[in-house]
Write a protein that holds these residues in place. Sequence first.
Motif, mmCIF file in Angstrom:
data_model
loop_
_atom_site.group_PDB
_atom_site.id
_atom_site.type_symbol
_atom_site.label_atom_id
_atom_site.label_comp_id
_atom_site.label_asym_id
_atom_site.label_seq_id
_atom_site.Cartn_x
_atom_site.Cartn_y
_atom_site.Cartn_z
ATOM 1 N N PRO A 133 0.701 -1.136 0.084
ATOM 2 C CA PRO A 133 -0.201 0.027 0.070
ATOM 3 C C PRO A 133 0.805 1.261 0.125
ATOM 4 N N SER A 134 1.938 1.184 0.837
ATOM 5 C CA SER A 134 2.730 2.549 0.727
ATOM 6 C C SER A 134 3.598 2.690 -0.422
ATOM 7 N N PHE A 135 3.990 1.564 -1.163
ATOM 8 C CA PHE A 135 4.461 1.729 -2.539
ATOM 9 C C PHE A 135 3.661 2.228 -3.487
ATOM 10 N N ILE A 136 2.080 1.820 -3.444
ATOM 11 C CA ILE A 136 1.356 2.254 -4.421
ATOM 12 C C ILE A 136 1.298 3.992 -4.141
ATOM 13 N N THR A 137 1.171 4.206 -2.914
ATOM 14 C CA THR A 137 0.902 5.786 -2.649
ATOM 15 C C THR A 137 2.109 6.521 -3.194
ATOM 16 N N ALA A 138 3.419 5.700 -2.737
ATOM 17 C CA ALA A 138 4.562 6.564 -3.343
ATOM 18 C C ALA A 138 4.704 6.380 -4.913
ATOM 19 N N ALA A 139 4.402 5.597 -5.385
ATOM 20 C CA ALA A 139 4.182 5.468 -6.724
ATOM 21 C C ALA A 139 3.370 6.715 -7.648
ATOM 22 N N VAL A 140 2.158 6.885 -6.998
ATOM 23 C CA VAL A 140 1.331 7.929 -7.545
ATOM 24 C C VAL A 140 1.991 9.215 -7.144
ATOM 25 N N LEU A 141 2.465 9.509 -6.003
ATOM 26 C CA LEU A 141 3.101 10.849 -5.833
ATOM 27 C C LEU A 141 4.486 11.186 -6.576
ATOM 28 N N ILE A 142 5.161 9.919 -7.008
ATOM 29 C CA ILE A 142 6.064 10.049 -7.680
ATOM 30 C C ILE A 142 5.988 10.455 -9.200
ATOM 31 N N VAL A 143 4.850 9.861 -9.616
ATOM 32 C CA VAL A 143 4.427 10.456 -11.184
ATOM 33 C C VAL A 143 3.504 11.725 -11.150
ATOM 34 N N ILE A 144 2.888 11.843 -10.094
ATOM 35 C CA ILE A 144 2.347 13.411 -10.033
ATOM 36 C C ILE A 144 3.404 14.634 -9.864
ATOM 37 N N THR A 145 4.430 14.219 -8.934
ATOM 38 C CA THR A 145 5.558 15.293 -8.943
ATOM 39 C C THR A 145 6.246 15.279 -10.127
ATOM 40 N N SER A 146 6.613 14.241 -10.793
ATOM 41 C CA SER A 146 7.456 14.417 -11.970
ATOM 42 C C SER A 146 6.621 15.318 -13.020
ATOM 43 N N PHE A 147 5.436 15.802 -13.101
ATOM 44 C CA PHE A 147 4.616 16.003 -13.894
ATOM 45 C C PHE A 147 4.629 17.623 -13.615
ATOM 46 N N ILE A 148 4.653 17.928 -12.166
ATOM 47 C CA ILE A 148 4.365 19.270 -11.893
ATOM 48 C C ILE A 148 5.389 19.982 -11.494
ATOM 49 N N VAL A 149 6.705 19.525 -11.436
ATOM 50 C CA VAL A 149 7.751 20.019 -11.068
ATOM 51 C C VAL A 149 8.006 21.369 -11.843
ATOM 52 N N SER A 150 7.842 21.375 -13.022
ATOM 53 C CA SER A 150 7.736 22.900 -13.600
ATOM 54 C C SER A 150 7.041 24.018 -13.052
ATOM 55 N N SER A 151 5.843 23.457 -13.001
ATOM 56 C CA SER A 151 4.901 24.299 -12.243
ATOM 57 C C SER A 151 5.364 24.662 -10.962
ATOM 58 N N LEU A 152 5.843 23.939 -10.126
ATOM 59 C CA LEU A 152 6.323 24.090 -8.762
ATOM 60 C C LEU A 152 7.560 25.290 -8.858
ATOM 61 N N LYS A 153 8.236 25.084 -9.861
ATOM 62 C CA LYS A 153 9.377 25.966 -10.010
ATOM 63 C C LYS A 153 9.127 27.283 -10.165
ATOM 64 N N LYS A 154 8.016 27.421 -11.049
ATOM 65 C CA LYS A 154 7.288 28.913 -11.494
ATOM 66 C C LYS A 154 6.903 29.365 -10.197
ATOM 67 N N LEU A 155 6.117 28.447 -9.333
ATOM 68 C CA LEU A 155 5.495 28.970 -8.235
ATOM 69 C C LEU A 155 6.336 29.634 -7.336
ATOM 70 N N VAL A 156 7.466 28.688 -7.064
ATOM 71 C CA VAL A 156 8.478 29.199 -5.937
ATOM 72 C C VAL A 156 9.019 30.368 -6.518
ATOM 73 N N LYS A 157 9.605 30.589 -7.944
ATOM 74 C CA LYS A 157 10.013 31.530 -8.429
ATOM 75 C C LYS A 157 9.234 33.098 -8.295
ATOM 76 N N GLU A 158 7.947 32.831 -8.265
ATOM 77 C CA GLU A 158 6.888 33.881 -8.188
ATOM 78 C C GLU A 158 6.681 34.329 -6.777
#
Length: 321
Positions: A133-158
């Motif tokens: 169960p923890s691996f499944i949760t981690a896998a979902v977070l890994i995928v989500i994070t990899s897709f939104i890193v560029s948005s997070l960088k922009k958010l931090v910059k702003e």
Amino acid sequence: MKNRHFALLYLALFLILAKLSPFIITALVMGLYLSIIVDYVARFLGLFIKKPRSLSRVLANVLIFLMIAYSAVNFFPVIIKEAQRVFSEIDRVRTGLENMEIPEWVSSIISNISASFSEGALSLVNRIVGYVPSFITAAVLIVITSFIVSSLKKLVKENVSYLFPKDPEDGKRFLKTTYSEFERFVGGQVLVAIFVGVFVGVGAFLFRIPSAFFLGMLAFITDFVPYLGVIISAIPLLMLSFSVHGLYGLLIGTIILVAANQLEMWILAPRIQSSALNIHWFIILITILIFGDLFSFGGVLIALPFLIFLRNYWKHYVMGG
């Protein structure tokens, strides 16, 4: 200089969260790694795919996630299948020894070793199942994070003025330099991982070890996990080698792994570390071991980002570089 306390505060908060919630933080860091890997693959594909620009990024995401899925889907079936063969071989050897006239104490030692091995393997399987169960949760977070890193960088910059209110421009330079150094290191590691994957895959193919393509792919994926990755890729390689070639196969598999690891450690990795980190390999090794002891598996992954952050903090705020 006034921002040094904020930088230390964020570092302390990150380490505390890594200790209290290791699976979540590890997944986020792995997502960051994955996002940078996808960026470098997309840049490479962009050399051949000019238009539309987004196509290279989409293809890079598909390619990387297919590689990860292929390795993950094949890992456990291979382990289970080859473990059954190994147990059968152990039982065959034990039965043969029992039919021979050997001292009782030798037979007892062999039986105890076999029982301990079986119990240990069963315990390991149970632990892995418990973490599913923890691996499944981690896998979902890994995928989500990899897709939104560029948005997070922009958010931090702003919103950098909220993170470093004393001098936002200074804080922006510090964050940009730190991230760029980490990005450069991961980019170099992509080249190393490609070499290791090709070396292991070709070696397995030449010595007729089954699933050579899978073994090379697994070696590529796990090479991004410092020091621990070679252990993960070693398990199926050694089991497959043993099931086909016996003890001779174990020797072949060990030679392939040691050769790939030594070439990486002494020739390829030092060059990348000198250009990206400029930190002695022994300090990196000790830091990884300490963080692995403190934070378990996640510590192996956050050790290098920690070193990069600390090195840049020292240069930027202590030495005033």
